[in-house]
Design a protein around this motif. Structure first.
Motif, PDB file in Angstrom:
ATOM      1  N   LYS A  16       0.865  -1.190   0.000  1.00 56.37           N
ATOM      2  CA  LYS A  16       0.000   0.000   0.000  1.00 56.37           C
ATOM      3  C   LYS A  16       0.898   1.235   0.000  1.00 56.37           C
ATOM      4  O   LYS A  16       1.654   1.473   0.947  1.00 56.37           O
ATOM      5  CB  LYS A  16      -0.922  -0.004   1.223  1.00 56.37           C
ATOM      6  N   SER A  18       1.235   5.334  -0.021  1.00 54.31           N
ATOM      7  CA  SER A  18       0.469   6.529   0.335  1.00 54.31           C
ATOM      8  C   SER A  18       0.388   7.460  -0.875  1.00 54.31           C
ATOM      9  O   SER A  18       1.401   7.738  -1.525  1.00 54.31           O
ATOM     10  CB  SER A  18       1.187   7.218   1.497  1.00 54.31           C
ATOM     11  N   GLY A  19      -0.819   7.938  -1.170  1.00 54.35           N
ATOM     12  CA  GLY A  19      -0.960   8.938  -2.231  1.00 54.35           C
ATOM     13  C   GLY A  19      -0.232  10.218  -1.851  1.00 54.35           C
ATOM     14  O   GLY A  19       0.457  10.820  -2.678  1.00 54.35           O
ATOM     15  N   GLU A  20      -0.352  10.573  -0.575  1.00 53.04           N
ATOM     16  CA  GLU A  20       0.302  11.812  -0.108  1.00 53.04           C
ATOM     17  C   GLU A  20       1.799  11.797  -0.345  1.00 53.04           C
ATOM     18  O   GLU A  20       2.396  12.817  -0.664  1.00 53.04           O
ATOM     19  CB  GLU A  20       0.035  12.004   1.384  1.00 53.04           C
ATOM     20  N   GLY A  57      -2.941   5.173  -2.659  1.00 49.38           N
ATOM     21  CA  GLY A  57      -3.957   6.090  -2.153  1.00 49.38           C
ATOM     22  C   GLY A  57      -4.188   7.250  -3.117  1.00 49.38           C
ATOM     23  O   GLY A  57      -3.597   7.326  -4.196  1.00 49.38           O
ATOM     24  N   ARG A  63      -9.645  13.649  -1.477  1.00 46.29           N
ATOM     25  CA  ARG A  63     -10.221  12.755  -0.460  1.00 46.29           C
ATOM     26  C   ARG A  63     -11.681  13.148  -0.315  1.00 46.29           C
ATOM     27  O   ARG A  63     -11.989  14.333  -0.139  1.00 46.29           O
ATOM     28  CB  ARG A  63      -9.555  12.968   0.894  1.00 46.29           C
ATOM     29  N   LYS A 164       2.325  -1.574   4.472  1.00 46.56           N
ATOM     30  CA  LYS A 164       1.886  -0.181   4.315  1.00 46.56           C
ATOM     31  C   LYS A 164       3.107   0.729   4.347  1.00 46.56           C
ATOM     32  O   LYS A 164       3.787   0.862   5.369  1.00 46.56           O
ATOM     33  CB  LYS A 164       0.896   0.204   5.414  1.00 46.56           C
ATOM     34  N   THR A 166       4.571   4.325   4.438  1.00 45.13           N
ATOM     35  CA  THR A 166       4.067   5.618   4.860  1.00 45.13           C
ATOM     36  C   THR A 166       5.224   6.573   5.139  1.00 45.13           C
ATOM     37  O   THR A 166       6.350   6.308   4.742  1.00 45.13           O
ATOM     38  CB  THR A 166       3.101   5.432   6.067  1.00 45.13           C
ATOM     39  N   LYS A 167       4.911   7.718   5.759  1.00 41.26           N
ATOM     40  CA  LYS A 167       5.974   8.704   5.948  1.00 41.26           C
ATOM     41  C   LYS A 167       6.481   8.742   7.381  1.00 41.26           C
ATOM     42  O   LYS A 167       7.296   9.584   7.725  1.00 41.26           O
ATOM     43  CB  LYS A 167       5.540  10.093   5.479  1.00 41.26           C
ATOM     44  N   GLY A 170       6.650   3.694  11.518  1.00 41.76           N
ATOM     45  CA  GLY A 170       5.874   2.517  11.922  1.00 41.76           C
ATOM     46  C   GLY A 170       4.642   2.968  12.683  1.00 41.76           C
ATOM     47  O   GLY A 170       4.157   4.088  12.490  1.00 41.76           O
ATOM     48  N   PHE A 172       3.028   4.036  16.199  1.00 41.61           N
ATOM     49  CA  PHE A 172       3.489   4.637  17.455  1.00 41.61           C
ATOM     50  C   PHE A 172       2.360   4.645  18.486  1.00 41.61           C
ATOM     51  O   PHE A 172       1.184   4.477  18.135  1.00 41.61           O
ATOM     52  CB  PHE A 172       3.971   6.076  17.210  1.00 41.61           C
ATOM     53  N   ASP A 175       0.170   9.670  17.372  1.00 41.74           N
ATOM     54  CA  ASP A 175       0.647  10.161  16.071  1.00 41.74           C
ATOM     55  C   ASP A 175       1.999  10.863  16.257  1.00 41.74           C
ATOM     56  O   ASP A 175       2.072  11.917  16.903  1.00 41.74           O
ATOM     57  CB  ASP A 175      -0.397  11.134  15.492  1.00 41.74           C
ATOM     58  N   MET A 177       3.683  12.633  14.350  1.00 41.77           N
ATOM     59  CA  MET A 177       3.728  13.976  13.744  1.00 41.77           C
ATOM     60  C   MET A 177       3.247  15.026  14.758  1.00 41.77           C
ATOM     61  O   MET A 177       3.551  16.201  14.632  1.00 41.77           O
ATOM     62  CB  MET A 177       2.835  14.047  12.502  1.00 41.77           C
ATOM     63  N   GLY A 199      -4.016   5.635  14.980  1.00 41.43           N
ATOM     64  CA  GLY A 199      -4.586   6.174  13.739  1.00 41.43           C
ATOM     65  C   GLY A 199      -3.846   5.909  12.446  1.00 41.43           C
ATOM     66  O   GLY A 199      -4.211   6.462  11.413  1.00 41.43           O
TER      67      GLY A 199
HETATM   68  N1  LIG Z   1      -0.412   5.903  16.206  1.00 44.27           N
HETATM   69  C1  LIG Z   1       0.100   6.298  15.037  1.00 44.27           C
HETATM   70  N2  LIG Z   1       1.255   5.730  14.563  1.00 44.27           N
HETATM   71  C2  LIG Z   1       1.777   6.108  13.378  1.00 44.27           C
HETATM   72  N3  LIG Z   1       1.216   7.042  12.559  1.00 44.27           N
HETATM   73  C3  LIG Z   1       0.067   7.625  12.975  1.00 44.27           C
HETATM   74  C4  LIG Z   1      -0.541   7.282  14.214  1.00 44.27           C
HETATM   75  N4  LIG Z   1      -1.675   8.012  14.336  1.00 44.27           N
HETATM   76  C5  LIG Z   1      -1.777   8.772  13.242  1.00 44.27           C
HETATM   77  N5  LIG Z   1      -0.730   8.545  12.403  1.00 44.27           N
HETATM   78  C6  LIG Z   1      -0.548   9.228  11.116  1.00 44.27           C
HETATM   79  O1  LIG Z   1      -1.000   8.355  10.084  1.00 44.27           O
HETATM   80  C7  LIG Z   1      -0.319   8.732   8.909  1.00 44.27           C
HETATM   81  C8  LIG Z   1      -0.322   7.551   7.961  1.00 44.27           C
HETATM   82  O2  LIG Z   1      -1.088   7.883   6.968  1.00 44.27           O
HETATM   83  P1  LIG Z   1      -0.664   7.871   5.414  1.00 44.27           P
HETATM   84  O3  LIG Z   1      -0.701   9.259   4.928  1.00 44.27           O
HETATM   85  O4  LIG Z   1       0.546   7.080   5.150  1.00 44.27           O
HETATM   86  O5  LIG Z   1      -1.807   7.022   4.945  1.00 44.27           O
HETATM   87  P2  LIG Z   1      -3.094   7.379   4.169  1.00 44.27           P
HETATM   88  O6  LIG Z   1      -3.839   8.485   4.839  1.00 44.27           O
HETATM   89  O7  LIG Z   1      -3.763   6.057   4.061  1.00 44.27           O
HETATM   90  O8  LIG Z   1      -2.428   7.843   2.834  1.00 44.27           O
HETATM   91  P3  LIG Z   1      -3.052   8.442   1.527  1.00 44.27           P
HETATM   92  O9  LIG Z   1      -4.483   8.730   1.761  1.00 44.27           O
HETATM   93  O10 LIG Z   1      -2.226   9.645   1.282  1.00 44.27           O
HETATM   94  O11 LIG Z   1      -2.812   7.395   0.566  1.00 44.27           O
HETATM   95  C9  LIG Z   1       1.085   9.089   9.355  1.00 44.27           C
HETATM   96  O12 LIG Z   1       1.625  10.059   8.519  1.00 44.27           O
HETATM   97  C10 LIG Z   1       0.900   9.562  10.790  1.00 44.27           C
HETATM   98  O13 LIG Z   1       1.069  10.962  10.916  1.00 44.27           O
END
Ligand SMILES: Nc1ncnc2c1ncn2[C@@H]1O[C@H](COP(=O)(O)OP(=O)(O)OP(=O)(O)O)[C@@H](O)[C@H]1O
Ligand SMILES: O=c1ccn([C@@H]2O[C@H](COP(=O)(O)O)[C@@H](O)[C@H]2O)c(=O)[nH]1
Length: 252
Positions: A16, A18-20, A57, A63, A164, A166-167, A170, A172, A175, A177, A199
């Motif tokens: 998977k 991430s589109g972002e 994504g 979205r 998956k 992502t940015k 792993g 956490f 979040d 960020m 999340g």
């Molecule tokens: N407990 C957590 N552990 C890790 N990341 C988390 C957590 N809670 C929220 N996040 C956020 O979730 C994001 C993961 O979402 P990501 O943008 O990769 O997926 P997405 O929304 O499915 O992607 P897209 O829609 O762009 O394809 C991370 O950037 C992080 O900031």
């Protein structure tokens, strides 16, 4: 060691993306440099014989929830989000094919003349012959996400794992960020991820993987070589599965 001698832990993966992440440093759209780097990393997996299915994504374009918050009908917004994933899939196919990686795009929404309609048996045939298969248009239904689509397709095509990209590094405790003190899990169970509403992935996706015993690995795609490392068995990111470990399970 030459790539051909490396042994993958998995025969078939569902990746998977991430589109972002495709935006790179921009606020919208697709950065071709990001696509090329992803194509290179995916090519390394194909080179060691891993069968790769991909779901991308659409968060770099549209979205449904955001469009709805701005006043648009939610279902229309979700349709736009799903079409955005088809555009990303076409761009990724282009990058993969420029790297000489045979790639098919399938769409959950019929789009004759542009991409193939999703068909599980054809997808499995393409994967068996070593083609990368990109599953676009999510599940084809509004009110879902591409995380759910990735888990659904991973289960359908009998992948060994959903990865998956992502940015963040792993999963956490919060979040990362927003909370720099959050700790990264090395390994956690589906139920803990659901109960604590971590999340990184939506609950529908995690429930689906739990019900079908499909492991998920979450890792940082911005870390060069991390994808190949985890497929070769390296300890990257976080593993979510039917884990009932007690005791220390956070990264240092
Ligand atoms: N407990 C957590 N552990 C890790 N990341 C988390 C957590 N809670 C929220 N996040 C956020 O979730 C994001 C993961 O979402 P990501 O943008 O990769 O997926 P997405 O929304 O499915 O992607 P897209 O829609 O762009 O394809 C991370 O950037 C992080 O900031
Ligand atoms: O099955 C699906 C998958 C996605 N959508 C819509 O597309 C966008 C983009 O997907 P992300 O997972 O957010 O990257 C999503 O916000 C939905 O609006 C969908 O309706 N059904």
């Amino acid at each position: 060691m030459p790539a051909t001698e490396k042994q993958s832990k998995y025969k078939r993966i569902l990746l998977k993306l991430s589109g972002e992440a495709l935006m790179g440093d921009e606020n919208f759209g697709i950065d071709p440099k990001v696509l090329d780097r992803m194509a290179l990393e995916i090519g390394q997996l194909v080179g060691i014989g891993v069968q790769v299915g991909i779901v991308i994504g659409g968060g770099n374009l549209f979205r449904g929830a955001a469009l709805s918050a701005a006043g648009m009908d939610r279902v229309t917004g979700d349709h736009m989000g799903m079409l955005a994933t088809v555009m990303n899939a076409l761009a990724m196919r282009d990058a993969l094919e420029r790297s000489n990686i045979a790639t098919r795009v399938m769409s959950a929404i019929p789009m004759s003349g542009v991409v193939d309609h999703y068909d599980r048996r054809n997808a499995m045939r393409y994967l068996n012959q070593g083609d990368v298969v990109i599953f676009s248009a999510g599940t084809g239904n509004p009110f879902f996400t591409t995380d759910s689509a990735a888990c659904l397709r991973g289960i359908e095509v009998e992948a060994d794992v959903v990865i998956k990209a992502t940015k963040v590094d792993g999963v956490f405790t919060a979040d990362p960020m927003k909370d720099p003190s959050a700790k990264r899990y090395l390994h956690l169970g589906y139920d803990e991820a659901i109960e604590k509403q971590l999340g990184v992935m939506d609950l529908t996706a995690i429930c689906l993987t739990r019900d079908h015993d499909m492991p998920i690995r979450v890792f940082n795609m911005n870390k060069p070589g991390a994808l190949a490392n985890l497929v070769l068995g390296g300890d990257e990111g976080t593993l979510i599965d039917r884990c009932d470990e007690v005791g220390e399970k956070y990264a240092e």
